[in-house]
Design a protein around this motif. Structure first.
Motif, PDB file in Angstrom:
ATOM      1  N   MET A  38       0.809  -1.228   0.000  1.00 47.84           N
ATOM      2  CA  MET A  38       0.000   0.000   0.000  1.00 47.84           C
ATOM      3  C   MET A  38       0.838   1.272   0.000  1.00 47.84           C
ATOM      4  SD  MET A  38      -3.085  -1.126   2.601  1.00 47.84           S
ATOM      5  CE  MET A  38      -3.744  -2.801   2.571  1.00 47.84           C
ATOM      6  N   SER A  39       2.014   1.227  -0.600  1.00 49.32           N
ATOM      7  CA  SER A  39       2.889   2.405  -0.650  1.00 49.32           C
ATOM      8  C   SER A  39       2.296   3.539  -1.477  1.00 49.32           C
ATOM      9  CB  SER A  39       4.259   2.015  -1.221  1.00 49.32           C
ATOM     10  OG  SER A  39       4.903   1.075  -0.396  1.00 49.32           O
ATOM     11  N   ASN A  40       1.335   3.222  -2.354  1.00 54.19           N
ATOM     12  CA  ASN A  40       0.735   4.261  -3.196  1.00 54.19           C
ATOM     13  C   ASN A  40      -0.505   4.893  -2.567  1.00 54.19           C
ATOM     14  OD1 ASN A  40       2.553   3.945  -5.409  1.00 54.19           O
ATOM     15  ND2 ASN A  40       1.475   2.072  -5.976  1.00 54.19           N
ATOM     16  N   LYS A  41      -0.939   4.387  -1.424  1.00 52.85           N
ATOM     17  CA  LYS A  41      -2.181   4.888  -0.822  1.00 52.85           C
ATOM     18  C   LYS A  41      -2.123   6.397  -0.574  1.00 52.85           C
ATOM     19  CE  LYS A  41      -5.354   4.241   3.068  1.00 52.85           C
ATOM     20  NZ  LYS A  41      -5.396   5.659   3.475  1.00 52.85           N
ATOM     21  N   LYS A  42      -0.966   6.902  -0.192  1.00 47.42           N
ATOM     22  CA  LYS A  42      -0.842   8.330   0.125  1.00 47.42           C
ATOM     23  C   LYS A  42      -1.098   9.223  -1.082  1.00 47.42           C
ATOM     24  CE  LYS A  42       4.202   8.014  -0.405  1.00 47.42           C
ATOM     25  NZ  LYS A  42       5.489   8.124   0.306  1.00 47.42           N
ATOM     26  N   PHE A  43      -1.056   8.644  -2.296  1.00 45.75           N
ATOM     27  CA  PHE A  43      -1.294   9.439  -3.497  1.00 45.75           C
ATOM     28  C   PHE A  43      -2.768   9.461  -3.904  1.00 45.75           C
ATOM     29  CE2 PHE A  43       3.174   7.786  -4.579  1.00 45.75           C
ATOM     30  CZ  PHE A  43       3.768   8.837  -3.920  1.00 45.75           C
ATOM     31  N   PHE A  44      -3.577   8.555  -3.349  1.00 48.98           N
ATOM     32  CA  PHE A  44      -4.995   8.492  -3.699  1.00 48.98           C
ATOM     33  C   PHE A  44      -5.768   9.604  -3.000  1.00 48.98           C
ATOM     34  CE2 PHE A  44      -3.919   4.376  -5.289  1.00 48.98           C
ATOM     35  CZ  PHE A  44      -4.964   3.970  -6.122  1.00 48.98           C
ATOM     36  N   LYS A  45      -6.707  10.217  -3.719  1.00 49.26           N
ATOM     37  CA  LYS A  45      -7.560  11.263  -3.166  1.00 49.26           C
ATOM     38  C   LYS A  45      -9.008  10.784  -3.040  1.00 49.26           C
ATOM     39  CE  LYS A  45      -4.102  14.048  -3.043  1.00 49.26           C
ATOM     40  NZ  LYS A  45      -3.457  14.340  -1.741  1.00 49.26           N
ATOM     41  N   THR A  46      -9.235   9.485  -3.132  1.00 49.29           N
ATOM     42  CA  THR A  46     -10.576   8.932  -3.010  1.00 49.29           C
ATOM     43  C   THR A  46     -10.935   8.731  -1.533  1.00 49.29           C
ATOM     44  OG1 THR A  46      -9.603   6.723  -3.307  1.00 49.29           O
ATOM     45  CG2 THR A  46     -10.559   7.786  -5.243  1.00 49.29           C
ATOM     46  N   ASN A  47     -12.235   8.632  -1.255  1.00 47.56           N
ATOM     47  CA  ASN A  47     -12.694   8.429   0.118  1.00 47.56           C
ATOM     48  C   ASN A  47     -12.360   7.018   0.608  1.00 47.56           C
ATOM     49  OD1 ASN A  47     -13.863  11.040   0.207  1.00 47.56           O
ATOM     50  ND2 ASN A  47     -15.687  10.274  -0.835  1.00 47.56           N
ATOM     51  N   LYS A  48     -12.460   6.040  -0.295  1.00 51.14           N
ATOM     52  CA  LYS A  48     -12.157   4.659   0.050  1.00 51.14           C
ATOM     53  C   LYS A  48     -10.975   4.165  -0.787  1.00 51.14           C
ATOM     54  CE  LYS A  48     -17.029   3.624   0.972  1.00 51.14           C
ATOM     55  NZ  LYS A  48     -18.204   2.821   0.531  1.00 51.14           N
ATOM     56  N   TYR A  49     -10.125   3.355  -0.176  1.00 57.98           N
ATOM     57  CA  TYR A  49      -8.953   2.805  -0.860  1.00 57.98           C
ATOM     58  C   TYR A  49      -8.966   1.287  -0.735  1.00 57.98           C
ATOM     59  CZ  TYR A  49      -4.040   1.470  -1.569  1.00 57.98           C
ATOM     60  OH  TYR A  49      -2.879   0.856  -1.984  1.00 57.98           O
ATOM     61  N   ILE A  50      -8.946   0.604  -1.888  1.00 58.68           N
ATOM     62  CA  ILE A  50      -8.896  -0.852  -1.937  1.00 58.68           C
ATOM     63  C   ILE A  50      -7.539  -1.268  -2.488  1.00 58.68           C
ATOM     64  CG2 ILE A  50      -9.931  -2.945  -2.907  1.00 58.68           C
ATOM     65  CD1 ILE A  50     -12.504  -1.320  -3.354  1.00 58.68           C
ATOM     66  N   CYS A  51      -6.864  -2.158  -1.799  1.00 58.15           N
ATOM     67  CA  CYS A  51      -5.583  -2.668  -2.280  1.00 58.15           C
ATOM     68  C   CYS A  51      -5.745  -4.147  -2.610  1.00 58.15           C
ATOM     69  CB  CYS A  51      -4.490  -2.486  -1.233  1.00 58.15           C
ATOM     70  SG  CYS A  51      -2.852  -2.992  -1.813  1.00 58.15           S
ATOM     71  N   VAL A  52      -5.430  -4.496  -3.848  1.00 59.82           N
ATOM     72  CA  VAL A  52      -5.564  -5.873  -4.332  1.00 59.82           C
ATOM     73  C   VAL A  52      -4.181  -6.454  -4.586  1.00 59.82           C
ATOM     74  CG1 VAL A  52      -6.563  -7.357  -6.121  1.00 59.82           C
ATOM     75  CG2 VAL A  52      -7.752  -5.252  -5.439  1.00 59.82           C
ATOM     76  N   ASP A  53      -3.910  -7.637  -4.036  1.00 55.36           N
ATOM     77  CA  ASP A  53      -2.612  -8.270  -4.274  1.00 55.36           C
ATOM     78  C   ASP A  53      -2.718  -9.768  -3.972  1.00 55.36           C
ATOM     79  OD1 ASP A  53       0.365  -6.850  -4.611  1.00 55.36           O
ATOM     80  OD2 ASP A  53       0.445  -8.911  -3.850  1.00 55.36           O
ATOM     81  N   ILE A  54      -1.892 -10.556  -4.676  1.00 59.15           N
ATOM     82  CA  ILE A  54      -1.894 -12.007  -4.435  1.00 59.15           C
ATOM     83  C   ILE A  54      -0.998 -12.385  -3.263  1.00 59.15           C
ATOM     84  CG2 ILE A  54      -2.431 -12.572  -6.830  1.00 59.15           C
ATOM     85  CD1 ILE A  54       0.521 -13.249  -7.243  1.00 59.15           C
ATOM     86  N   ASP A  55      -0.178 -11.445  -2.798  1.00 59.12           N
ATOM     87  CA  ASP A  55       0.730 -11.695  -1.678  1.00 59.12           C
ATOM     88  C   ASP A  55       0.057 -11.281  -0.373  1.00 59.12           C
ATOM     89  OD1 ASP A  55       2.790 -11.644   0.256  1.00 59.12           O
ATOM     90  OD2 ASP A  55       4.308 -11.351  -1.311  1.00 59.12           O
ATOM     91  N   LYS A  56      -0.430 -12.258   0.385  1.00 57.30           N
ATOM     92  CA  LYS A  56      -1.148 -11.972   1.621  1.00 57.30           C
ATOM     93  C   LYS A  56      -0.262 -11.281   2.647  1.00 57.30           C
ATOM     94  CE  LYS A  56      -4.319 -14.193   4.869  1.00 57.30           C
ATOM     95  NZ  LYS A  56      -4.951 -15.489   5.267  1.00 57.30           N
ATOM     96  N   GLY A  57       1.017 -11.667   2.682  1.00 59.24           N
ATOM     97  CA  GLY A  57       1.943 -11.065   3.634  1.00 59.24           C
ATOM     98  C   GLY A  57       2.116  -9.577   3.408  1.00 59.24           C
ATOM     99  N   LYS A  58       2.264  -9.175   2.148  1.00 59.48           N
ATOM    100  CA  LYS A  58       2.398  -7.755   1.828  1.00 59.48           C
ATOM    101  C   LYS A  58       1.134  -6.988   2.194  1.00 59.48           C
ATOM    102  CE  LYS A  58       5.839  -7.960  -1.893  1.00 59.48           C
ATOM    103  NZ  LYS A  58       6.124  -7.641  -3.312  1.00 59.48           N
ATOM    104  N   LEU A  59      -0.017  -7.588   1.920  1.00 58.53           N
ATOM    105  CA  LEU A  59      -1.287  -6.938   2.253  1.00 58.53           C
ATOM    106  C   LEU A  59      -1.416  -6.716   3.757  1.00 58.53           C
ATOM    107  CD1 LEU A  59      -3.911  -8.697  -0.055  1.00 58.53           C
ATOM    108  CD2 LEU A  59      -3.221  -6.300  -0.129  1.00 58.53           C
ATOM    109  N   GLU A  60      -1.034  -7.724   4.531  1.00 57.24           N
ATOM    110  CA  GLU A  60      -1.123  -7.609   5.984  1.00 57.24           C
ATOM    111  C   GLU A  60      -0.192  -6.513   6.504  1.00 57.24           C
ATOM    112  OE1 GLU A  60      -0.313 -11.538   7.359  1.00 57.24           O
ATOM    113  OE2 GLU A  60      -2.367 -12.250   7.001  1.00 57.24           O
ATOM    114  N   LYS A  61       0.998  -6.425   5.923  1.00 54.56           N
ATOM    115  CA  LYS A  61       1.930  -5.379   6.311  1.00 54.56           C
ATOM    116  C   LYS A  61       1.360  -4.001   5.989  1.00 54.56           C
ATOM    117  CE  LYS A  61       6.690  -3.772   5.575  1.00 54.56           C
ATOM    118  NZ  LYS A  61       7.964  -4.034   4.847  1.00 54.56           N
ATOM    119  N   GLY A  62       0.794  -3.878   4.800  1.00 50.64           N
ATOM    120  CA  GLY A  62       0.193  -2.605   4.410  1.00 50.64           C
ATOM    121  C   GLY A  62      -1.003  -2.244   5.270  1.00 50.64           C
TER     122      GLY A  62
END
Length: 209
Positions: A38-62
């Motif tokens: 989720m390193s790009n989340k800070k660039f999103f200006k939307t009210n909701k942010y969804i992060c999709v990834d096949i790596d569960k470990g990275k998602l949990e860290k984010g």
């Protein structure tokens, strides 16, 4: 902290573009495909942010660092197929197509088409495509993508970039990478070494018709 610096000047240039373009796009829901930690989340200006990834470990860290984010452990293709009725406002998919070894690179056109279908009217999407060690003809890909997307957005911006020859041995200091990336941004011929390094392709498609 306001910048994201990659391992090369070209990747840092990508993050400069993503930051600049995403900051102009607002809406209710945005999805970061292959978003990892989720390193790009800070660039999103939307009210909701969804992060999709096949790596569960990275998602949990984010998720640990972004408690308000929605984490989805899924392939890009499966997420787009299962959520076509979401009507997303913003879609980002970078460093996956033609870049990530876990992505099915013969499905680039199919995925970009699915991204378009998942956007609401007025929605926007940003993505990049790499050569994947020569497996993709980046020139042909640009022609095919431009033809497929023609007339589907109010504005489409596409540009090639590659690796600027860096006059330093690794590791390169982060400030130096950032300076080189900004030079590439200001002086377009540097992005591809005057046309010799067309290795990646960046698209920003704004306001779906």
């Amino acid at each position: 902290r306001s910048h994201r610096i990659g391992s090369t000047s070209a990747k840092t240039l990508l993050w400069i573009w993503v930051k600049k373009d995403l900051s102009k796009i607002k809406g209710d829901t945005g999805a970061d495909l292959a978003g990892g930690t989720m390193s790009n989340k800070k660039f999103f200006k939307t009210n909701k942010y969804i992060c999709v990834d096949i790596d569960k470990g990275k998602l949990e860290k984010g998720k640990n660092n972004n408690l308000d984010a929605i984490a989805v452990n899924s392939k890009i293709q499966d997420f787009l197929k299962e959520n076509q009725q979401i009507n997303l406002d913003v879609l980002l998919c970078v460093q996956a197509m033609g870049t990530n070894r876990f992505f099915e690179h013969d499905e680039v056109l199919k995925v970009v088409s699915s991204m378009h279908n998942s956007l609401r009217k007025g929605g926007s999407m940003i993505f990049n495509v790499g050569k994947q060690l020569g497996k993709l003809d980046i020139i042909t890909m640009e022609n095919e993508l431009s033809l497929m997307l023609r007339g589907k957005f109010k504005r489409i911006d596409s540009k090639f970039y590659g690796f600027l020859l860096q006059p330093f041995q690794r590791p390169i200091l982060r400030p130096v990478l950032l300076i080189l990336a900004y030079l590439m941004n200001i002086f377009p011929p540097l992005r591809t070494l005057f046309g010799l390094k067309k290795e990646k392709l960046y698209f920003c498609c704004q306001s779906k018709l």
